[in-house]
Design a protein around this motif. Structure first.
Motif, PDB file in Angstrom:
ATOM      1  N   LYS A 237      -0.742  -2.383  -8.035  1.00 31.28           N
ATOM      2  CA  LYS A 237      -1.824  -2.914  -7.193  1.00 31.28           C
ATOM      3  C   LYS A 237      -1.296  -3.904  -6.161  1.00 31.28           C
ATOM      4  O   LYS A 237      -2.064  -4.654  -5.555  1.00 31.28           O
TER       5      LYS A 237
ATOM      6  N   ALA B 170       0.090  -0.667  -1.968  1.00 35.77           N
ATOM      7  CA  ALA B 170      -1.131  -0.209  -1.285  1.00 35.77           C
ATOM      8  C   ALA B 170      -0.795   0.263   0.133  1.00 35.77           C
ATOM      9  O   ALA B 170      -1.280   1.304   0.586  1.00 35.77           O
ATOM     10  N   HIS B 171       0.056  -0.510   0.817  1.00 37.81           N
ATOM     11  CA  HIS B 171       0.414  -0.134   2.186  1.00 37.81           C
ATOM     12  C   HIS B 171       1.344   1.078   2.219  1.00 37.81           C
ATOM     13  O   HIS B 171       1.341   1.839   3.181  1.00 37.81           O
TER      14      HIS B 171
ATOM     15  N   ARG C 125       1.100   3.580   0.361  1.00 33.52           N
ATOM     16  CA  ARG C 125       0.296   4.794   0.138  1.00 33.52           C
ATOM     17  C   ARG C 125      -0.424   5.226   1.409  1.00 33.52           C
ATOM     18  O   ARG C 125      -1.104   6.241   1.427  1.00 33.52           O
ATOM     19  N   ASN C 126      -0.297   4.429   2.467  1.00 33.77           N
ATOM     20  CA  ASN C 126      -0.968   4.757   3.715  1.00 33.77           C
ATOM     21  C   ASN C 126      -0.362   6.029   4.314  1.00 33.77           C
ATOM     22  O   ASN C 126       0.865   6.154   4.412  1.00 33.77           O
TER      23      ASN C 126
END
Lengths: 233, 86
Positions: free
Chosen positions: A90, A95-96, A98-99
């Motif tokens: 997390k 998160a970035h 997974r962009n």
């Protein structure tokens, strides 16, 4: 297989290199007299094709240096890259990463200098990273244990008083604001953004002051956590 | 500058370009930080130097060629003058 422009350049460069090598090997093996044909062929093999290889290779190489895979090729980056590639993490890095648009270049996207000569400045800094890696970190532990703590170069600039704290915060926030506009109503409505809007816009507060879970598995974080658990400062 | 020396210069240029192109190709096939840096600096430096050597060799070769043609002209002129005297 060709998946990107970088792949196309790479194949073009390798094809040019193959032709150039073939001409040079022919010349060195046969050693023909320097007639008009030999001179023309050598001009192609020693001038035109190698220039093409250098130009296409430079762009393909530069594009490759932006990738997460490249950043992870130095072992000290292991904890960062592993976390970034962990779909269940997390952290902000994950998160970035997974962009869809820039996930494969997530390290570069968030850490590159975004100024006018940002790309050049970033690559020059990258050369100093390589120097420090070879001279200081090459023999450190699997995650860089035993080496100096890794720091952002802008943070080092701030510590050396080359830039002010406000300039440092402006740089950090500028990275986030490349995508997260403070004028976006959805962004303003989310969390505590509205209350901190003025401070964020005047760089009194950094985005990462609240969003601090960037690289949770980084070595310095783990060491800090271990010290805290042991009750040491 | 003799033809043999010009040929030597061309061989050196060819060998240098070969090393440069192989280094650049290796960096593309196995892109590691050190190899990329070497290819983009040392590799291209050797390549540029080799091309400069080759161009120098061509310039010298043309110069020798030019000198030979001049000599031929001079000799022809001398032969014509001889024939005119006779």
């Amino acid at each position: 297989m060709i998946h990107s422009f970088q792949d196309l350049l790479k194949i073009g460069a390798l094809a040019g290199a193959a032709v150039s090598i073939a001409i040079i090997v022919w010349y060195l093996a046969k050693r023909p007299p320097l007639g008009r044909l030999a001179k023309m062929l050598l001009f192609l093999g020693l001038g035109v094709f190698p220039t093409g290889v250098a130009l296409m290779g430079n762009i393909a190489g530069f594009e490759y240096t932006k990738t997460r895979q490249f950043c992870g090729s130095c072992h000290v980056m292991g904890p960062y890259v592993r976390d970034a590639g962990d779909a269940s993490s997390k952290s902000l890095a994950s998160a970035h990463s997974r962009n869809k648009w820039f996930g494969h270049d997530s390290c570069y996207t968030c850490h590159a200098d975004y100024g006018m000569f940002g790309a050049v400045a970033t690559k020059v800094t990258g050369l100093s990273h390589l120097y420090h890696y070879v001279t200081e970190y090459a023999t450190t532990g699997p995650d860089g244990e035993g080496g100096r703590p890794l720091k952002l170069y802008k943070r080092q600039d701030m510590e050396k008083k080359k830039i002010t704290e406000e300039q440092f915060t402006r740089h950090l926030n500028g990275i986030c604001k490349q995508c997260h506009s403070t004028d976006d109503p959805i962004w303003i409505a989310a969390g505590a953004h509205e209350g901190a809007l003025a401070d964020l816009r005047t760089e009194k507060v950094a985005c990462i002051d609240c969003h601090s879970d960037i690289h949770p598995t980084a070595l310095h974080r783990r060491q800090k956590q271990a010290r805290t658990e042991e009750g040491k400062p | 500058m003799k033809h043999a020396q010009i040929k030597k210069l061309t061989y050196v240029a060819a060998a240098g370009t070969l090393a440069s192109v192989v280094l650049m190709s290796l960096a593309l096939i196995f892109p590691s930080p050190l190899l990329l840096v070497f290819a983009m600096s040392l590799g291209q430096g050797i390549g540029i130097l080799s091309l400069a050597l080759y161009l120098l060799a061509i310039a010298l070769d043309l110069n020798i060629g030019g000198a030979l043609v001049d000599n031929v002209d001079e000799q022809l002129q001398a032969v014509r003058e001889d024939q005119a005297h006779k």
